[in-house]
Scaffold this motif. Structure first.
Motif, PDB file in Angstrom:
ATOM      1  N   MET A  97      18.538   7.549  27.470  1.00  0.00           N
ATOM      2  CA  MET A  97      17.916   6.570  26.574  1.00  0.00           C
ATOM      3  C   MET A  97      16.702   5.915  27.229  1.00  0.00           C
ATOM      4  O   MET A  97      16.795   5.393  28.342  1.00  0.00           O
ATOM      5  N   PRO A  98      15.523   5.923  26.573  1.00  0.00           N
ATOM      6  CA  PRO A  98      14.342   5.291  27.165  1.00  0.00           C
ATOM      7  C   PRO A  98      14.381   3.769  27.051  1.00  0.00           C
ATOM      8  O   PRO A  98      14.887   3.225  26.072  1.00  0.00           O
ATOM      9  N   PHE A  99      13.849   3.110  28.078  1.00  0.00           N
ATOM     10  CA  PHE A  99      13.653   1.655  28.079  1.00  0.00           C
ATOM     11  C   PHE A  99      12.150   1.396  28.106  1.00  0.00           C
ATOM     12  O   PHE A  99      11.471   1.766  29.072  1.00  0.00           O
ATOM     13  N   TYR A 100      11.608   0.767  27.048  1.00  0.00           N
ATOM     14  CA  TYR A 100      10.182   0.466  26.970  1.00  0.00           C
ATOM     15  C   TYR A 100       9.986  -0.987  27.393  1.00  0.00           C
ATOM     16  O   TYR A 100      10.463  -1.912  26.729  1.00  0.00           O
ATOM     17  N   ALA A 101       9.284  -1.170  28.517  1.00  0.00           N
ATOM     18  CA  ALA A 101       9.276  -2.480  29.165  1.00  0.00           C
ATOM     19  C   ALA A 101       7.884  -3.096  29.234  1.00  0.00           C
ATOM     20  O   ALA A 101       6.861  -2.387  29.261  1.00  0.00           O
ATOM     21  N   ASP A 102       7.878  -4.415  29.299  1.00  0.00           N
ATOM     22  CA  ASP A 102       6.645  -5.184  29.508  1.00  0.00           C
ATOM     23  C   ASP A 102       5.975  -4.718  30.795  1.00  0.00           C
ATOM     24  O   ASP A 102       6.607  -4.611  31.849  1.00  0.00           O
TER      25      ASP A 102
ATOM     26  N   PHE B 125      13.739  -0.087  38.024  1.00  0.00           N
ATOM     27  CA  PHE B 125      14.570   0.637  37.056  1.00  0.00           C
ATOM     28  C   PHE B 125      14.527   2.136  37.330  1.00  0.00           C
ATOM     29  O   PHE B 125      15.557   2.815  37.350  1.00  0.00           O
ATOM     30  N   LYS B 126      13.314   2.667  37.518  1.00  0.00           N
ATOM     31  CA  LYS B 126      13.163   4.103  37.758  1.00  0.00           C
ATOM     32  C   LYS B 126      13.907   4.538  39.021  1.00  0.00           C
ATOM     33  O   LYS B 126      14.529   5.620  39.056  1.00  0.00           O
ATOM     34  N   ASP B 127      13.850   3.708  40.059  1.00  0.00           N
ATOM     35  CA  ASP B 127      14.528   4.043  41.315  1.00  0.00           C
ATOM     36  C   ASP B 127      16.044   4.151  41.129  1.00  0.00           C
ATOM     37  O   ASP B 127      16.720   4.791  41.947  1.00  0.00           O
TER      38      ASP B 127
ATOM     39  N   PHE C 173       6.390   2.211  30.413  1.00  0.00           N
ATOM     40  CA  PHE C 173       5.523   1.082  30.089  1.00  0.00           C
ATOM     41  C   PHE C 173       5.453   0.909  28.572  1.00  0.00           C
ATOM     42  O   PHE C 173       5.226   1.865  27.829  1.00  0.00           O
ATOM     43  N   GLY C 174       5.607  -0.325  28.120  1.00  0.00           N
ATOM     44  CA  GLY C 174       5.537  -0.612  26.692  1.00  0.00           C
ATOM     45  C   GLY C 174       4.101  -0.710  26.199  1.00  0.00           C
ATOM     46  O   GLY C 174       3.180  -1.007  26.952  1.00  0.00           O
ATOM     47  N   TYR C 175       3.918  -0.448  24.923  1.00  0.00           N
ATOM     48  CA  TYR C 175       2.616  -0.560  24.250  1.00  0.00           C
ATOM     49  C   TYR C 175       2.273  -2.040  24.110  1.00  0.00           C
ATOM     50  O   TYR C 175       3.024  -2.819  23.528  1.00  0.00           O
ATOM     51  N   LYS C 176       1.109  -2.439  24.641  1.00  0.00           N
ATOM     52  CA  LYS C 176       0.811  -3.865  24.805  1.00  0.00           C
ATOM     53  C   LYS C 176      -0.079  -4.475  23.728  1.00  0.00           C
ATOM     54  O   LYS C 176      -0.396  -5.660  23.792  1.00  0.00           O
ATOM     55  N   ASN C 177      -0.521  -3.683  22.746  1.00  0.00           N
ATOM     56  CA  ASN C 177      -1.353  -4.260  21.691  1.00  0.00           C
ATOM     57  C   ASN C 177      -0.463  -5.130  20.800  1.00  0.00           C
ATOM     58  O   ASN C 177       0.297  -4.621  19.976  1.00  0.00           O
ATOM     59  N   VAL C 178      -0.559  -6.441  20.975  1.00  0.00           N
ATOM     60  CA  VAL C 178       0.392  -7.358  20.350  1.00  0.00           C
ATOM     61  C   VAL C 178       0.298  -7.310  18.823  1.00  0.00           C
ATOM     62  O   VAL C 178       1.303  -7.120  18.125  1.00  0.00           O
TER      63      VAL C 178
END
Length: 424
Positions: free
Chosen positions: A308-313, A323-325, A332-337
């Motif tokens: 399961m992917p975790f999309y993070a700030d 987390f990856k370790d 990385f999450g998409y940052k365009n608010v």
């Protein structure tokens, strides 16, 4: 064929102003699919013909003109490709990436970053066509205007609306009623384009989120948000029992980091019909990523799928690496608010977003307090932790899917171009 058969009433009004009025800047703003770019592309061709004549008078063998847009892709999609489909006109491109028509050297400039201006620094231009102008910074736009220094140079602009305090509205559109400024500005609504399929228009109106997004996309208004961001969220209809969940959901999670402020992890499942279900939540403060939030993420992986992917700030890249370790599929999450919020709001408007009863109490608590800042047009940075996590979770894969499709299309176009040149 009569012009009435080729253009809408609003487009004819713009064309009449282009021909008859004294102007330096011509700005078209308003709703999506309202016909702004269509008529501006036509005026762009007229401007190139006019520049060709000006250059002959000046004995200039290589007049230059700026074609500006947010990126190379938006310039191609909104202008170059549209000219081919609308008018059957193809603009040859040289090895420098410049286009050519009517003897004019058309120089692309990308307003999405300062580096995009490198191509036009030092040049003297006969004019400019700026697509999606509101996406440009004021400094970049000013650089374009500074380059248009040939006598009688003019600038065409089209844009969707933004914050009412945006520099384009305040410094240009709002000053179009002062003759000395030589600015002509036109406002479009979606109903200004009667060539659109009525079913498309009615459906678009129905699914566009209420409030700011409807006012901008449909009515073409320069407005900021007012009150709650997700006005269409209806707890009575969108909170469901867990036994109503489909069996074949694909799960993913969004992560908003915090310490003094809460950290939020929101788990969402989606089906192949485009429905999204918020099924789980972890929320708390004053806990270290290692071991606390890593342990939380591992429990979610065991429950909903190890891959399961975790999309993070992206503000805390060291947490993503942590987390990856630990073998967590962190991204990385998409940052365009604003774009991310619009994607979530559209799902809510279409009743494609649901929350499992009791699964995410902090999300439910926040959503009614998640509001617009009237001064900035951005969300108030309070009660936004679960909201940000949900936005990363939903918007990131949707945005990535669009990017992949666009890159595939670009590769196909590049292959065709190289084939035409006999290089492959």
């Amino acid at each position: 064929m009569a012009i009435q058969n080729l253009m809408t009433k609003k487009q004819i009004q713009v064309l009449s102003s282009y021909v008859n009025d004294d102007w330096k800047y011509l700005i078209l703003s308003g709703a999506v699919r309202s016909g702004k770019t269509y008529v501006d592309n036509y005026l762009f061709l007229l401007e190139l013909r006019r520049v060709h004549q000006l250059a002959k008078v000046r004995h200039d063998p290589k007049p230059q003109y700026i074609l500006a847009g947010y990126s190379s892709n938006t310039i191609y999609t909104n202008v170059i490709s549209s000219l081919q489909s609308q008018f059957g006109i193809e603009l040859p491109v040289d090895r420098h990436g410049h286009y050519h028509l009517f003897g004019v050297d058309i120089v692309p400039a990308y307003t999405g970053s300062a580096r995009g201006m490198n191509a036009i620094r030092g040049m003297t231009s006969y004019g400019a066509y700026v697509n999606e102008t509101s996406l440009s910074t004021h400094d970049v736009f000013q650089e374009i205007l500074d380059r248009c220094s040939v006598p009688n140079a003019r600038v065409l602009c089209d844009t969707n609306p933004d914050n009412p305090q945006h520099w384009l509205k305040v410094d240009y559109i709002d000053k179009s009623n002062e003759p000395k400024n030589r600015i002509k500005a036109f406002h479009f609504t979606i109903d200004d384009n009667p060539t659109l399929d009525p079913t498309y228009v009615s459906t678009l109106k129905a699914v566009t989120p209420s409030g700011m997004y409807y006012d901008r996309s449909i009515l073409g208004l320069w407005v900021t948000g007012e009150g709650a961001i997700y006005k269409d969220f209806d707890e009575r209809k969108m909170v469901i029992n867990r036994d109503k969940l489909p069996n074949d959901l694909t799960y993913m999670a969004g992560v908003d980091w915090g310490f003094d402020h809460p950290t939020a992890i929101e788990v969402i499942g989606h089906d192949d019909k485009g429905n999204y279900y918020l099924v789980d939540e972890a929320y708390g403060r004053h806990q270290q990523v290692n071991p606390h939030w890593i342990n939380v993420a591992q429990k979610f992986r065991k429950k909903y799928g190890l891959s399961m992917p975790f999309y993070a700030d992206t503000a805390r890249t060291e947490h993503v690496r942590n987390f990856k370790d630990h073998h967590i599929n962190a991204n990385f999450g998409y940052k365009n608010v604003l774009d991310g919020i619009e994607r979530v709001a559209a799902l809510i408007k279409q009743h494609k977003f649901y929350v499992v009863d009791g699964a995410a109490p902090n999300f439910i608590n926040e959503i009614y307090q998640y509001v617009w800042d009237e001064k900035t047009g951005a969300p108030v940075k309070e009660h936004d932790h679960a909201q940000d996590a949900v936005r990363y979770c939903i918007a990131t894969p949707l945005w990535q899917e669009e990017q992949n499709k666009r890159q595939s299309k670009d590769r196909t176009r590049s292959t065709r171009y190289l084939n035409d040149l006999g290089l492959i």
